[in-house]
Design a protein around this motif. Structure first.
Motif, PDB file in Angstrom:
ATOM      1  N   THR A  50      -1.655   2.353  -8.487  1.00  0.00           N
ATOM      2  CA  THR A  50      -3.104   2.405  -8.679  1.00  0.00           C
ATOM      3  C   THR A  50      -3.474   3.770  -9.253  1.00  0.00           C
ATOM      4  O   THR A  50      -2.996   4.807  -8.768  1.00  0.00           O
ATOM      5  CB  THR A  50      -3.832   2.191  -7.338  1.00  0.00           C
ATOM      6  OG1 THR A  50      -3.448   0.914  -6.816  1.00  0.00           O
ATOM      7  CG2 THR A  50      -5.335   2.236  -7.510  1.00  0.00           C
ATOM      8  N   THR A  53      -5.324   6.297  -6.516  1.00  0.00           N
ATOM      9  CA  THR A  53      -4.699   6.698  -5.243  1.00  0.00           C
ATOM     10  C   THR A  53      -3.217   6.340  -5.157  1.00  0.00           C
ATOM     11  O   THR A  53      -2.639   6.399  -4.077  1.00  0.00           O
ATOM     12  CB  THR A  53      -5.441   6.032  -4.065  1.00  0.00           C
ATOM     13  OG1 THR A  53      -5.489   4.618  -4.292  1.00  0.00           O
ATOM     14  CG2 THR A  53      -6.832   6.606  -3.892  1.00  0.00           C
ATOM     15  N   GLY A  56      -2.472   0.914  -3.346  1.00  0.00           N
ATOM     16  CA  GLY A  56      -3.705   0.146  -3.257  1.00  0.00           C
ATOM     17  C   GLY A  56      -4.507   0.576  -2.038  1.00  0.00           C
ATOM     18  O   GLY A  56      -3.959   1.144  -1.084  1.00  0.00           O
ATOM     19  N   SER A  57      -5.808   0.283  -2.032  1.00  0.00           N
ATOM     20  CA  SER A  57      -6.677   0.766  -0.955  1.00  0.00           C
ATOM     21  C   SER A  57      -6.240   0.248   0.415  1.00  0.00           C
ATOM     22  O   SER A  57      -6.279   0.982   1.413  1.00  0.00           O
ATOM     23  CB  SER A  57      -8.128   0.360  -1.234  1.00  0.00           C
ATOM     24  OG  SER A  57      -8.231  -1.056  -1.375  1.00  0.00           O
ATOM     25  N   VAL A  60      -3.250   2.233   1.566  1.00  0.00           N
ATOM     26  CA  VAL A  60      -3.641   3.584   1.983  1.00  0.00           C
ATOM     27  C   VAL A  60      -4.111   3.559   3.435  1.00  0.00           C
ATOM     28  O   VAL A  60      -3.742   4.420   4.242  1.00  0.00           O
ATOM     29  CB  VAL A  60      -4.744   4.165   1.069  1.00  0.00           C
ATOM     30  CG1 VAL A  60      -5.274   5.480   1.630  1.00  0.00           C
ATOM     31  CG2 VAL A  60      -4.203   4.373  -0.345  1.00  0.00           C
ATOM     32  N   ASP A  61      -4.890   2.542   3.788  1.00  0.00           N
ATOM     33  CA  ASP A  61      -5.360   2.417   5.176  1.00  0.00           C
ATOM     34  C   ASP A  61      -4.177   2.221   6.124  1.00  0.00           C
ATOM     35  O   ASP A  61      -4.138   2.820   7.218  1.00  0.00           O
ATOM     36  CB  ASP A  61      -6.330   1.233   5.304  1.00  0.00           C
ATOM     37  CG  ASP A  61      -7.672   1.503   4.626  1.00  0.00           C
ATOM     38  OD1 ASP A  61      -8.003   2.701   4.447  1.00  0.00           O
ATOM     39  OD2 ASP A  61      -8.368   0.531   4.286  1.00  0.00           O
ATOM     40  N   ASN A  88      -7.032  12.656  -4.067  1.00  0.00           N
ATOM     41  CA  ASN A  88      -7.639  11.478  -3.454  1.00  0.00           C
ATOM     42  C   ASN A  88      -6.856  11.008  -2.229  1.00  0.00           C
ATOM     43  O   ASN A  88      -7.447  10.622  -1.211  1.00  0.00           O
ATOM     44  CB  ASN A  88      -7.737  10.334  -4.471  1.00  0.00           C
ATOM     45  CG  ASN A  88      -8.730  10.638  -5.587  1.00  0.00           C
ATOM     46  OD1 ASN A  88      -9.653  11.437  -5.400  1.00  0.00           O
ATOM     47  ND2 ASN A  88      -8.549  10.003  -6.735  1.00  0.00           N
ATOM     48  N   GLN A  92      -8.191  10.744   1.631  1.00  0.00           N
ATOM     49  CA  GLN A  92      -8.274   9.466   2.340  1.00  0.00           C
ATOM     50  C   GLN A  92      -7.306   9.383   3.520  1.00  0.00           C
ATOM     51  O   GLN A  92      -7.585   8.689   4.505  1.00  0.00           O
ATOM     52  CB  GLN A  92      -8.019   8.310   1.371  1.00  0.00           C
ATOM     53  CG  GLN A  92      -9.109   8.173   0.310  1.00  0.00           C
ATOM     54  CD  GLN A  92      -8.986   6.901  -0.502  1.00  0.00           C
ATOM     55  OE1 GLN A  92      -8.489   5.889  -0.025  1.00  0.00           O
ATOM     56  NE2 GLN A  92      -9.449   6.950  -1.756  1.00  0.00           N
TER      57      GLN A  92
END
Length: 422
Positions: A50, A53, A56-57, A60-61, A88, A92
């Motif tokens: 991505t 970041t 992928g979002s 990341v979580d 980033n 995060q």
């Protein structure tokens, strides 16, 4: 290296790389080499990263939650991140992020010993840091005032100043490196004037190059204890090129050099910086690629070594493939020679003698046997022949000393007027 209590979580994206598993394992070894404590690993099986970041979002979580559970203070990423990806991700994840390039640079910086190696590493570090400078990282941009235009301008001014300082420092270091290269070229030219063949050990880091060199020094160097090179079972134990002269039992001599090891995804800044260090290999008459035969990934290591050699312009030099650490493999006979390949153990004298025989056959292939008649008045010539060539027979005649010996092309030219042509 001082103890490091940082707990790290290893992460990476597969991107359909056939050697992805191997590079992730290697990232763990690099982390250990930097004295990190690896507490876990997370992967994402996607075709591409991505832009913002890297992961992928959702991933990341997941990484943030896993890092919290494992109490990881740092996340290691198995690629070089762009400056924006790095910022980033750190924001995060709420913790320090180190990409593969930074990790390797940190290891190199800690292991560099000579002035040249330290200079090369600093250049690579600064070139890595330059595009990652950011206004939010400097003091002027942190002043209050509600984000007014004047403060943003001050931050940008400081950023430009920082960039100029780094650029100037890089230019200064490059000049230092060029000056050091001139001195090394003079020393290299002197060695070449003596026409001693040069043999260079190359290969993956921790494959056993330094152990091989020390073993050969034990067998063939005068006072080998004074000439041993540093060796240790860890990645990048050696960054500096070491050159030693070896004298075989028949008096023939060659120079042996031990070079910096390679690793997958070696940062391009390091490759560029270490071209000077690897010049000894570029000018070699013979390369010995030392391979960790006990490592299940040894074929990938060989491919990476050959790719890196090509990237730095080292091609078309004869090579021995030396499969080391055979003593750590079950049902493996050693030493065993097959063409230009040798299965051996760097700790086994018989293996080292087999390697020496292979070296001798390749670098002395064009030597010639000649007979010379040297007048008794030219005793220094007799001394030269005895000290520098492989004497086969000596006879004393009425007109001088008659010597049959093996000489290289330069020695043949130096001794031409004494040659017996009948």
């Amino acid at each position: 290296m001082p103890e490091n209590n940082e707990k790290v979580l290893i992460t990476g994206i597969s991107k359909q790389q056939p050697d992805f598993d191997y590079t992730m394992t290697e990232l763990g070894e690099l982390a250990k080499a930097n004295n990190y404590t690896v507490v876990g690993e997370m992967r994402q099986n996607v075709d591409r990263q991505t832009a913002a970041t890297y992961f992928g979002s959702g991933k990341v979580d997941e990484i943030r939650q896993e890092a919290d559970i494992l109490e990881a203070t740092t996340v290691l990423v198995n690629d070089e991140l762009s400056p924006s990806q790095l910022r980033n991700l750190e924001k995060q994840l709420g913790r320090r992020v180190v990409d593969r390039t930074q990790l390797i640079l940190d290891i190199f910086a800690d292991r560099a010993r000579s002035k040249t190696a330290k200079t090369q590493v600093e250049i690579a570090q600064l070139k890595y840091a330059l595009p990652r400078l950011h206004p939010s990282a400097n003091r002027l941009d942190q002043q209050g005032g509600g984000g007014g235009f004047a403060n943003r301008g001050a931050g940008e001014t400081q950023l430009e100043m920082d960039r100029r300082i780094l650029t100037k420092r890089i230019a200064h270091l490059r000049q230092d490196l060029r000056d050091a290269d001139v001195g090394e070229e003079v020393r290299r030219a002197k060695r070449q004037t003596n026409q001693l063949p040069v043999v260079a050990l190359v290969g993956y880091t921790n494959a056993g190059k330094s152990t091989t060199m020390n073993g050969l020094l034990d067998l063939y160097a005068d006072r080998p204890e004074d000439k041993q090179v540093f060796e240790k079972d860890m990645l990048f134990a050696t960054l500096d090129t070491s050159v030693r002269a070896l004298t075989l039992p028949d008096n023939r001599q060659f120079l042996l050099s031990d070079t910096v090891g390679f690793v997958s995804k070696l940062p391009h800044n390091l490759i560029d910086s270490f071209k000077a260090t690897l010049a000894e290999a570029a000018n070699a008459d013979l390369l010995i690629q030392v391979v960790d035969y006990a490592d299940p990934n040894y074929r990938e290591m060989m491919a990476i070594t050959e790719k890196t050699l090509k990237e730095i312009g080292i091609e078309n030099i004869p090579m021995i493939e030396a499969y080391n650490k055979a003593d750590k493999r079950e049902d493996t006979t050693y030493p065993e020679i097959n063409g230009h390949q040798l299965v051996y153990s760097a700790k086994d004298p018989k293996s080292l003698k087999a390697l020496t025989e292979m070296i001798t056959q390749l670098i002395f292939a064009e030597d010639q046997e000649k007979t010379y008649l040297v007048p008794f008045t030219d005793g220094q010539i007799v001394s030269f022949i005895n000290e520098k060539t492989a004497v086969k027979a000596t006879d004393y005649t009425e007109t001088g000393t008659k010597i049959t010996t093996i000489v290289n092309a330069v020695q043949a030219g130096q001794l031409e007027k004494y040659e017996v042509t009948e």
